[in-house]
Design an enzyme around this catalytic site. Structure first.
Site, PDB file in Angstrom:
ATOM      1  N   GLU A  78       0.843  -1.261  -0.062  1.00 45.91           N
ATOM      2  CA  GLU A  78       0.088   0.158  -0.037  1.00 45.91           C
ATOM      3  C   GLU A  78       1.003   1.263   0.112  1.00 45.91           C
ATOM      4  O   GLU A  78       1.664   1.493   0.882  1.00 45.91           O
ATOM      5  CB  GLU A  78      -0.970  -0.177   1.324  1.00 45.91           C
ATOM      6  CG  GLU A  78      -1.770   0.877   1.397  1.00 45.91           C
ATOM      7  CD  GLU A  78      -2.707   1.125   2.676  1.00 45.91           C
ATOM      8  OE1 GLU A  78      -2.404   0.440   3.398  1.00 45.91           O
ATOM      9  OE2 GLU A  78      -3.768   1.623   2.377  1.00 45.91           O
ATOM     10  N   GLU A 102     -11.938   2.010   4.870  1.00 48.27           N
ATOM     11  CA  GLU A 102     -11.183   2.065   5.991  1.00 48.27           C
ATOM     12  C   GLU A 102     -11.174   3.555   6.212  1.00 48.27           C
ATOM     13  O   GLU A 102     -10.784   4.418   5.756  1.00 48.27           O
ATOM     14  CB  GLU A 102      -9.752   1.527   5.541  1.00 48.27           C
ATOM     15  CG  GLU A 102      -8.912   1.693   6.789  1.00 48.27           C
ATOM     16  CD  GLU A 102      -7.281   1.503   6.150  1.00 48.27           C
ATOM     17  OE1 GLU A 102      -6.608   0.665   6.969  1.00 48.27           O
ATOM     18  OE2 GLU A 102      -6.908   2.306   5.094  1.00 48.27           O
TER      19      GLU A 102
HETATM   20  C1  LER Z   1      -3.685   0.854   6.203  1.00 49.48           C
HETATM   21  O1  LER Z   1      -4.383   0.321   5.201  1.00 49.48           O
HETATM   22  C2  LER Z   1      -3.564   2.427   5.922  1.00 49.48           C
HETATM   23  O2  LER Z   1      -4.096   3.004   4.972  1.00 49.48           O
HETATM   24  C3  LER Z   1      -2.729   3.159   6.891  1.00 49.48           C
HETATM   25  O3  LER Z   1      -2.786   4.481   7.046  1.00 49.48           O
HETATM   26  C4  LER Z   1      -2.390   2.530   8.368  1.00 49.48           C
HETATM   27  O4  LER Z   1      -1.133   2.768   8.879  1.00 49.48           O
HETATM   28 MN    MN Z   2      -5.320   1.889   3.849  1.00 50.49          MN
END
Ligand code: LER
Ligand code: MN
Length: 265
Positions: free
Chosen positions: A151, A245
């Site tokens: 990510e 999220e």
């Molecule tokens: C986790 O998916 C994320 O987006 C981060 O900002 C967590 O630290």
């Molecule tokens: Mn994230």
């Protein structure tokens, strides 16, 4: 049909025994009841999870697990692919490998977020990148049947891999078909010049997708244009989950219900 999931961030210890039957099941029931199709689980250490019980609760409620977060291993134990301590790097790699059977069972993407770490003082960025590439190659080879998604995170969380462009360069270096990216609209809003162009550039290397609005509240609470963002995402051929999220504001239940209502539009 579009598939939506919700990140369910809980500590691995709480998955055990009573919590799994109480809190955990109640939360899974709520997530299913709100209309989500899946739940994205944050699992610090798979050894602490009663996998059969977890799988039963999730399937009893008609949900699937599209992806598993691993960042608690960094947040709570300091495990990192780019530590200057070889023992910590080895432990981080072993921990990620230990997610492979669970990911295979759920057909879930393994998320590599903060487990990549932050360049420690005195270490060069280039050295961190070499460690990161080696770790990713090792994990991807060990989990050939599983997909791993790194990510890109914003600059305030790490110095390593902020953008899709950074991620695509990394993908070239790693050279594994089962390694791609998880794109998160919150981070993209900070780092990408044009979110839609970056989504197009990432194309079939988008293995998973997080949504939060510009303020990291639920989609619809900020100024991101999810109409064009999601249209662009699906135009790449993406058929996997869009996973919420976001911060539990004004409270977790309100955020989750408003998000699914907005996304389903
Ligand atoms: C986790 O998916 C994320 O987006 C981060 O900002 C967590 O630290
Ligand atoms: Mn994230």
């Amino acid at each position: 049909m579009k598939k939506f999931s919700l990140v369910f961030s809980t500590h691995a210890a709480k998955f055990q025994a009573v919590a799994l039957k109480g809190d955990f099941e109640a939360n899974i029931a709520k997530i299913a009841g709100w209309g989500y199709d899946g739940v994205e689980l944050a699992i610090r250490d798979p050894r602490l999870v009663d996998v059969d019980a977890l799988a039963r609760v999730i399937s009893d409620h008609g949900l699937t697990v599209p992806a598993m977060g691993t960042g608690q291993a960094w947040g709570e134990e300091g495990l990192s692919f780019t530590s200057d301590d070889p023992a910590i790097r080895a432990k981080a790699i072993e921990r990620i490998k230990s997610h492979i059977p669970l990911a295979a069972r759920f057909n879930a993407v393994i998320i590599l977020g903060l487990i990549r770490g932050i360049t420690p003082p005195g270490q060069s960025h280039a050295q961190s990148m070499d460690y990161l590439v080696a770790a990713l190659q090792d994990c991807a080879a060990a989990g050939a049947g599983v997909r791993f998604a790194l990510e890109p995170l914003n600059r305030y969380e790490t110095d390593l891999i902020h953008t899709v462009a950074d991620g695509l360069t990394l993908i070239e270096r790693v050279g594994a078909v089962n390694f791609g990216l998880l794109l998160d609209t919150f981070h993209m809003n900070i780092e990408e010049p044009v979110i839609e162009e970056s989504i197009c550039a990432c194309g079939d290397r988008i293995f998973h997708f997080h949504v939060a609005d510009s303020n990291r509240w639920y989609p619809g609470a900020g100024h991101l244009d999810f109409g064009t963002i999601l249209k662009t995402l699906y135009a790449t051929g993406y058929e996997d989950f869009v996973s919420g999220e976001f911060m539990p504001k004004p409270d977790a239940d309100t955020a989750a219900t408003r998000a699914i209502a907005y996304l389903q539009q």
